[in-house]
Enzyme design. Structure first.
Site, PDB file in Angstrom:
ATOM      1  CG  HIS A 185     -26.338  19.202  14.772  1.00  0.00           C
ATOM      2  ND1 HIS A 185     -27.663  19.415  13.709  1.00  0.00           N
ATOM      3  CD2 HIS A 185     -25.758  18.449  13.101  1.00  0.00           C
ATOM      4  CE1 HIS A 185     -27.962  19.136  13.018  1.00  0.00           C
ATOM      5  NE2 HIS A 185     -26.884  18.108  12.510  1.00  0.00           N
TER       6      HIS A 185
ATOM      7  CG  HIS B 205     -23.336  19.416   9.402  1.00  0.00           C
ATOM      8  ND1 HIS B 205     -25.362  19.185   8.512  1.00  0.00           N
ATOM      9  CD2 HIS B 205     -24.362  17.614  10.180  1.00  0.00           C
ATOM     10  CE1 HIS B 205     -26.025  18.368   9.142  1.00  0.00           C
ATOM     11  NE2 HIS B 205     -25.193  17.829   9.577  1.00  0.00           N
ATOM     12  CD  GLU B 206     -22.525  15.992  13.522  1.00  0.00           C
ATOM     13  OE1 GLU B 206     -22.721  15.998  14.260  1.00  0.00           O
ATOM     14  OE2 GLU B 206     -22.984  15.192  11.899  1.00  0.00           O
TER      15      GLU B 206
ATOM     16  CD  GLU C  45     -29.001  16.666  10.341  1.00  0.00           C
ATOM     17  OE1 GLU C  45     -28.152  16.885   9.556  1.00  0.00           O
ATOM     18  OE2 GLU C  45     -29.150  16.092  11.238  1.00  0.00           O
TER      19      GLU C  45
END
Ligand SMILES: [Zn+2]
Length: 468
Positions: A330, A326-327, A406
């Protein structure tokens, strides 16, 4: 005795004064109204909604509810008091009082009476000292009462005091030259000073982003390289898979501060690092202060007694990988770069407006500056007060943007095949951090930079993102 310094209402400064004060009360009431709506949710939703089945246990739900109510009550009281203080500062001319005190300070230090740069540096130092002291009781109460009560505080009073002092000193050392530079540019930059101002702030920002991880962050927390092992290997593999230029991989000892957990990446161009909170890692989370030996002992005991002991917190290796998926989403989707560009464009706009307003004397008279028009005071007035309505709108748009990002980052982790692990990581992290899963729609739309957990899980299951 100090007396009120409200400007005459018929004048320009009077109108500006009323506008600024009125707007600050309007936003305060709006925020309180939203908080009230959310508090209502905490109070009414005693029973967990049915869709939480399998996501959150009843006991955790109750704990999260109690924690949220305490936090909300704390913010209500703190918010009210700080709003009263801010209004008082405006009504009684706090800025000029601090400004002239700073003038005396810089004179005492041997600078000439009208040299604005040392006076501004003294002003910042004085204002932040007073601010730190005024906020201290709130900070102490929140850390040692609210967070302590719910099992999150890990700071000792000694750590807390040292941390505050260090923060104050470091921020003064950093801000003094920066503020001096800003004032110098405003004074000497000519008609297009706002462009130089912008260039200077951009350079300063890039500089501190570069030195922060190596020279500033270690002053406050302990960073250790993640030891080699399956977790390290798999993180490096993940980075390779998506061409993330990983150069350093650290664990930060967040457990010295609080039991809240997190992970992030940081850095420029080809030099990026990933930082994991020790509280995120199942195997690192200290169950007590006595170290690992005791931890293992307790684990076996817990297993023997059928999980009666304190539950282990943090995520397993596959879950940590999903969180990183997920990070890194970004990064891959340029969210960070987009954020920087937005903030730089915004800064240029603010400085441009400041450039056309900063000689407008009613603005200074509004805040009780009748003889002098200090450059930095003008900058504060424009950025904080004149732009207040704009800032509110911008903040709202940025919150929306963040929620959108997100969902995108979740979808990215899903595309790497981490969907299930991300779901279970979100559930665990929500549990460890006691996040309350139910939100009032207006409160959520205005405040939440991350979508509520149920929406994220639903989107991961559906495979399509939903904007709220
Ligand atoms: Zn995120």
């Amino acid at each position: 005795m100090i007396s009120m310094v409200v400007p005459e209402l018929g004048t320009w400064e009077g109108k500006i004064f009323v506008g600024i004060l009125g707007f600050s009360w309007a936003t305060y009431m709006w925020e309180e109204y939203l908080a009230y709506r959310q508090r209502h949710v905490y109070r009414e939703k005693v029973e967990p909604p049915s869709e939480l089945k399998g996501i959150m246990e009843r006991t955790t739900y109750d704990k999260a509810r109690a924690y949220s109510i305490d936090k909300s009550n704390f913010s209500m009281v703190e918010g009210f008091c700080s709003h009263i203080v801010n209004t008082g500062v405006m009504l009684y001319g706090g800025l000029p009082v601090f400004w002239s005190a700073a003038g005396k300070m810089s004179e005492w230090l041997g600078f000439s009476v009208d040299s604005e740069i040392p006076q501004t540096v003294a002003f910042i130092c004085l204002a932040s000292a007073v601010n730190t002291v005024v906020n201290l009781p709130w900070s102490v109460y929140f850390t040692f009462k609210v967070e302590q009560k719910h099992g999150f505080n890990k700071q000792t009073p000694g750590f807390f005091v040292k941390d505050k002092i260090k923060k104050f000193i470091v921020s003064q050392v950093i801000s003094a030259p920066v503020v001096a530079g800003l004032v110098y540019i405003i004074k000497a930059g000519g008609d297009y000073f706002f462009l130089y101002l912008w260039g200077f702030t951009t350079a300063v920002m890039l500089f501190f982003m570069t030195v922060y991880p190596d020279y500033i962050a270690p002053l406050f927390d302990k960073y250790t390289p993640l030891p080699s092992g399956p977790l390290r290997d798999q993180i490096e593999e993940l980075a390779r898979q998506i061409h993330f230029p990983l150069t350093k991989l650290y664990v930060v000892e967040g457990s010295k501060r609080s039991a809240h957990s997190n992970a992030y990446f940081y850095g420029f161009f080809k030099n990026k690092r990933i930082v994991l909170y020790d509280t995120l890692l199942e195997d690192y989370t200290p169950l007590n202060e006595d170290g690992e030996a005791k931890q293992n002992e307790e684990e076996t005991k817990a297993a023997a007694e059928g999980e009666k002991e304190k539950k282990k917190t943090g995520c397993s290796t596959p879950e940590v990988l999903a969180v990183l998926g997920h990070e890194l989403g970004h990064w891959k989707l340029n969210h960070v770069l987009k954020g920087i560009i937005i903030s730089q464009v915004n800064l240029l706009l603010v400085f441009g407006v400041f450039g056309s307003l900063y000689k407008y004397s009613p603005l200074y008279r509004t805040f009780g500056f009748h003889q002098s028009q200090p450059a930095f005071i003008g900058l504060i007035i424009v950025m904080q007060y004149v732009f207040a309505p704009y800032n509110e709108v911008l903040q709202f748009l940025l919150t929306m943007f963040s929620r959108h990002n997100e969902f995108q980052a979740d979808a990215f982790a899903k595309s790497l095949g981490h969907s299930e692990q991300l779901t279970s990581a979100l559930v665990k992290l929500n549990e460890d951090n006691l996040g309350f899963p139910v939100y009032d729609s207006l409160f959520s739309a205005w405040h939440l930079s991350h979508p509520p957990i149920l929406e994220r899980i639903r989107a991961l299951e559906d495979g399509e993102k939903k904007e709220k």
